[in-house]
Design a protein around this motif. Structure first.
Motif, short mmCIF file in Angstrom:
data_model
loop_
_atom_site.label_atom_id
_atom_site.label_comp_id
_atom_site.label_asym_id
_atom_site.label_seq_id
_atom_site.Cartn_x
_atom_site.Cartn_y
_atom_site.Cartn_z
N ILE A 174 53.22 89.69 75.87
CA ILE A 174 54.21 89.83 76.90
C ILE A 174 54.51 88.44 77.55
CG2 ILE A 174 53.70 92.22 77.09
CD1 ILE A 174 52.11 91.68 79.42
N ALA A 194 61.08 92.82 82.42
CA ALA A 194 60.69 93.85 81.70
C ALA A 194 61.27 94.99 82.52
CB ALA A 194 59.21 94.06 82.31
N THR A 214 58.74 89.33 85.52
CA THR A 214 57.46 89.42 85.35
C THR A 214 56.74 88.28 85.87
OG1 THR A 214 57.69 88.15 83.25
CG2 THR A 214 57.75 90.45 83.15
N TYR A 260 58.95 96.03 77.32
CA TYR A 260 59.52 94.51 77.17
C TYR A 260 60.18 94.38 75.80
CZ TYR A 260 55.42 93.62 80.42
OH TYR A 260 54.56 93.59 81.42
#
Ligand SMILES: Cc1cc2nc3c(=O)[nH]c(=O)nc-3n(C[C@H](O)[C@H](O)[C@H](O)COP(=O)(O)O)c2cc1C
Lengths: 143, 143
Positions: A15, A21, A39, A72
């Motif tokens: 990630i 996201a 994020t 994601y």
């Protein structure tokens, strides 16, 4: 290395660098709502954090239904990640200062002084990822 | 033009060209699961369709909990779309033939002859979109 540590490190690697996201919550009437969230660029250690307004719709929804999904998507790298966890709304000045970065001013113009500024804390229960166009899911076990 | 038609046309324009969507369903234990799904390149008319296996986990989940979310992320254009709707599993040979494209062979090697091949039909109840992640949501009314 424990399975848990491996899972946490793998999810961290997956990630990292994905800037937005989609956070999905369950509304009172059972509908599933999703919205883009910026994020936070910190090492993932088993807990996900997002900034949001204390009185937002998503805050109300997750107070009623803590089960959330964080998705994601990185189409350029054909990478998709689904994180399953339990969320709670948190007011923690020290944590906010630790995680804050100036780019968040887009959402919180008053910065750390914004009275509505709060955190969503998500304890991760599990995650899956897809790393190729026709790949099957890889389940990250051990959370 | 009715509000409904406008909403349908706007959503069609927003999701055109976004190749992968994240479909979120609710599991038996309340957890929210998400996975990438290839989008079908057809004019959106109020109903979303996806191909999936009749016996897949997502199929079981949506049979128990029809409320789903479909999230589209197009980071290159800073566009994010959240679609809320009710899903059902459908076996419809004519519809499958109409919507099929050869790229789906990645997931269904036997093509239209694949015995597990089925459709998810999603009746859209609402949608929101963001044309930049820190922008406010635009609610598409009228579904
Ligand atoms: C880019 C991409 C596109 C996918 N498209 C589909 C699809 O159209 N239909 C499908 O059933 N699975 C598709 N998959 C696989 C799903 O993400 C998922 O792994 C599989 O359907 C099993 O999900 P389930 O266990 O939740 O049922 C795709 C995977 C990737 C990476």
């Amino acid at each position: 290395m424990s399975t848990h540590t491996e899972a946490v490190q793998k999810l961290n690697a997956l990630i990292k660098g994905i800037r937005i996201a989609m956070l999905t919550t369950q509304a009172q009437d059972g509908a599933l709502h999703s919205r883009p969230m910026g994020t936070i660029d910190a090492e993932f250690d088993g807990t996900l954090w997002f900034f949001t307004a204390w009185d937002s719709t998503k805050a109300d929804e997750l107070r009623q239904h803590p089960n959330v999904n964080v998705a994601y998507a990185d189409p350029a790298h054909q990478r998709y990640v689904s994180v399953v966890g339990r969320a709670e709304m948190v007011r923690d000045d020290a944590k906010a200062r630790e995680l804050w970065n100036p780019m968040l001013k887009a959402w919180f113009p008053e910065g750390l002084e914004d009275p509505e500024l709060a955190l969503i804390r998500i304890d991760v229960d599990g995650a899956e990822y897809w790393d190729s166009p026709s790949g099957t899911a890889v389940v990250l076990a051990g959370f």
